[in-house]
Design an enzyme around this catalytic site. Structure first.
Site, short mmCIF file in Angstrom:
data_model
loop_
_atom_site.label_atom_id
_atom_site.label_comp_id
_atom_site.label_asym_id
_atom_site.label_seq_id
_atom_site.Cartn_x
_atom_site.Cartn_y
_atom_site.Cartn_z
N ARG A 141 -54.84 135.45 -44.84
CA ARG A 141 -54.18 135.36 -46.13
C ARG A 141 -53.93 133.91 -46.55
O ARG A 141 -54.29 133.51 -47.64
CB ARG A 141 -52.84 136.07 -45.97
N THR A 142 -53.32 133.14 -45.65
CA THR A 142 -52.96 131.77 -46.01
C THR A 142 -54.21 130.95 -46.30
O THR A 142 -54.27 130.19 -47.27
CB THR A 142 -52.16 131.12 -44.86
N LYS A 167 -64.86 121.64 -27.12
CA LYS A 167 -65.45 120.74 -26.13
C LYS A 167 -64.44 119.71 -25.64
O LYS A 167 -64.77 118.82 -24.88
CB LYS A 167 -66.66 120.00 -26.74
N ARG A 211 -53.33 124.23 -40.33
CA ARG A 211 -52.54 125.16 -39.52
C ARG A 211 -52.83 124.85 -38.07
O ARG A 211 -53.98 124.66 -37.68
CB ARG A 211 -52.92 126.60 -39.83
N HIS A 252 -43.45 126.96 -42.07
CA HIS A 252 -44.57 127.42 -42.89
C HIS A 252 -44.10 127.24 -44.34
O HIS A 252 -43.72 128.19 -45.00
CB HIS A 252 -44.87 128.89 -42.57
#
Lengths: 315, 198
Positions: A60-61, A88, A110, A138
């Site tokens: 969603r975000t 890696k 995020r 958030h």
């Protein structure tokens, strides 16, 4: 009203002033009009390039940020850590600096580590928008939740909002607490004692362990998702609650609770909903539910944030 | 000669000049009436015409003209809207602070319509250019006509030609032409400010 934000990055609601929040809301209202026009696009950011760095899963975000950027006519690149050089062993700074050397103006990130965007701000030279950092903040979710409540019941000064569920693991809870308090609202958190941080009262919120009492008190309840992935993952850890069934017996928002509380508050949920766990399907889709408005407002809020931050990017 | 004599005189005497009233209440009224009759002459019953004011000051003028038209010819079918051009400006990221956005309120499509675009003062023409962009979101109009109360001559930076003009004035860039509306607590009038009398 000020014309520009007091900050150059959106790291968390904590750094915003009440005027910043009002300014973001002012623009979000205008952008909401734009996204409801036949042509849902404005050319403001056509010379800005934005990288969406998602080191943690999101539907969603990520979608909402992407749409917001496209509606503002920005160029965007998407990055998710799975299938990248992060696997890696590349460090965060290296990854971001490599991306920045491709002439990126803004980074939406995020990350699973709390404070990752703050760390990035100190060590790189770009505009940063926090799209969720671990269990910390958030900010855009906090803003869009307040914006959605405000649309329904007006100015939040003196209004009462209860945040229910897994407060301990929730970045949505913290951003909501800051955002609501900065607008003069009263905040209560409610949930099992194991999911409420011990010192949360220091933030000036009320704590309630009985869902009925919380619902009775509130003008709006924000039902958080039980984050099954952040609960005890092995037999060695002590679980926060015995079972999902037990959790829903005590903390599920259903008609029975509303009747007992003799109150019918607005219902928010940041998604994704565990239907039948923290809330019943009936209420999640009911008249008082703001769930879908929250998603629509999410795009408008993110447009506002990106637009306001972009206005200070040097040409 | 590139600049007219009037501009030159303005330039030399600018620091000495006080705010000058370009239009007083009486002239203002006359001009609004004249603009309305010009519109009626060209648009007849307004069946396919919409009037759109540019936020913020063009909206006040558009509203005034809309009400006046309705008074003169109550039967006309004119639709009326407000357009905000903030997100379409060409100076985003070139100013210190972004411009505070205003509200767009257009509840109809302009596809195939004749649009009368209204602003109070025409200066560089850039606002009008942005307005063309912003209007596209509501469809492809048949034609766009521009109506302004004041046209500042010799200052256009883009080729924009108003069809209806209240009054043309000569002024230099450092001066400001301000339209004072009744809503500001004064009678309607237009004032020329020089740079020194802010």
């Amino acid at each position: 009203m000020n014309n520009s934000l007091s900050v150059r990055h959106l790291l968390g609601i904590k750094q915003l002033t009440p005027e910043d929040i009002q300014l973001i809301f002012h623009h979000a209202e205008k952008f909401k009009k734009v996204i409801n026009q036949p042509i849902k696009k404005v050319p403001s950011l056509r010379d800005i390039t934005i990288a969406n760095l998602f080191f943690e899963n999101s539907t969603r975000t990520k979608l909402s940020f992407e749409l917001a950027e496209k509606r503002l006519s920005a160029d965007i690149v998407n990055f998710s850590s799975s299938g990248s050089s992060v696997k890696k062993g590349e460090t965060l700074i290296d990854t971001v600096n490599n991306i920045l050397s491709m002439k990126i103006d803004m980074v939406v990130m995020r990350h699973s580590s709390p404070g990752a965007p703050h760390f990035l701000k100190e060590n790189t030279n770009t505009v940063i928008v926090n799209a969720g950092d671990g269990t910390h903040e958030h900010p855009t979710q906090g803003l869009l939740d307040s914006f959605s409540i405000r649309e329904k019941i007006g100015d939040l000064k003196g209004k009462k909002v209860a945040i229910v569920g897994d407060i301990k693991h929730s970045r949505v809870a913290l951003s909501n607490i800051f955002c609501l308090q900065k607008q003069g609202a009263e905040v209560m958190v409610c949930g099992p004692a194991t999911l409420i941080p011990r010192n949360i009262k220091e933030l000036g919120v009320q704590v309630e362990y009985d869902l009925v009492k919380a619902v009775e008190w509130a003008d709006a309840v924000n039902m958080l998702r039980i984050q099954i992935e952040r609960q005890a993952s092995s037999d060695k850890e002590v679980p926060n609650f015995p079972s999902l069934r037990e959790y829903s017996n005590l903390y599920q928002l259903n008609n029975e609770v509303l009747i007992k509380a003799k109150n019918n508050p607005l219902i928010l949920h940041p998604g994704p909903i565990n239907r039948g766990v923290e809330i019943t399907t009936e209420l999640a889709d009911g008249e008082q539910s703001l769930v879908l408005q929250q998603v629509e407002n999410g795009v408008a809020i993110r447009m506002a944030v990106i637009y306001l931050l972009a206005s200070h990017i040097k040409r | 000669m590139k600049f007219p004599l009037a501009s030159l005189i303005c330039f030399i005497f600018a620091p000495l000049m006080k705010p000058k009233t370009l239009l007083d209440k009486k002239l203002f009224e006359l001009i609004i009436n004249r603009l309305c009759y010009e519109l009626i002459e060209n648009h007849d019953d307004f069946i396919n015409t919409v009037i759109i004011g540019i936020q913020p000051r063009g909206v006040v003028l558009a509203e005034l003209i809309y009400r006046r038209l309705k008074k003169i010819a109550p039967k006309i079918a004119l639709q009326y809207g407000a357009l905000d051009i903030t997100f379409f400006r060409d100076d985003f990221r070139r100013r210190e602070d972004p411009v505070l956005a205003n509200t767009t309120k257009i509840d109809f499509l302009i596809e195939g319509k004749r649009v009368i675009l209204v602003d109070d003062v025409l200066f560089t023409g850039r606002t009008i250019r942005s307005a063309f962009d912003a209007l596209l979101a509501f469809g492809r109009p048949d034609a766009i006509e521009l109506l302004v109360l004041i046209e500042r001559r010799f200052s256009l930076q883009v080729p924009v030609n108003p069809k209806y003009v209240g009054k043309s004035v000569d002024s230099i860039a450092s001066q400001r032409v301000l339209v004072k509306w009744k809503i500001d607590g004064e009678p309607d009038k237009v004032i020329l400010h020089t740079s020194t009398d802010e």
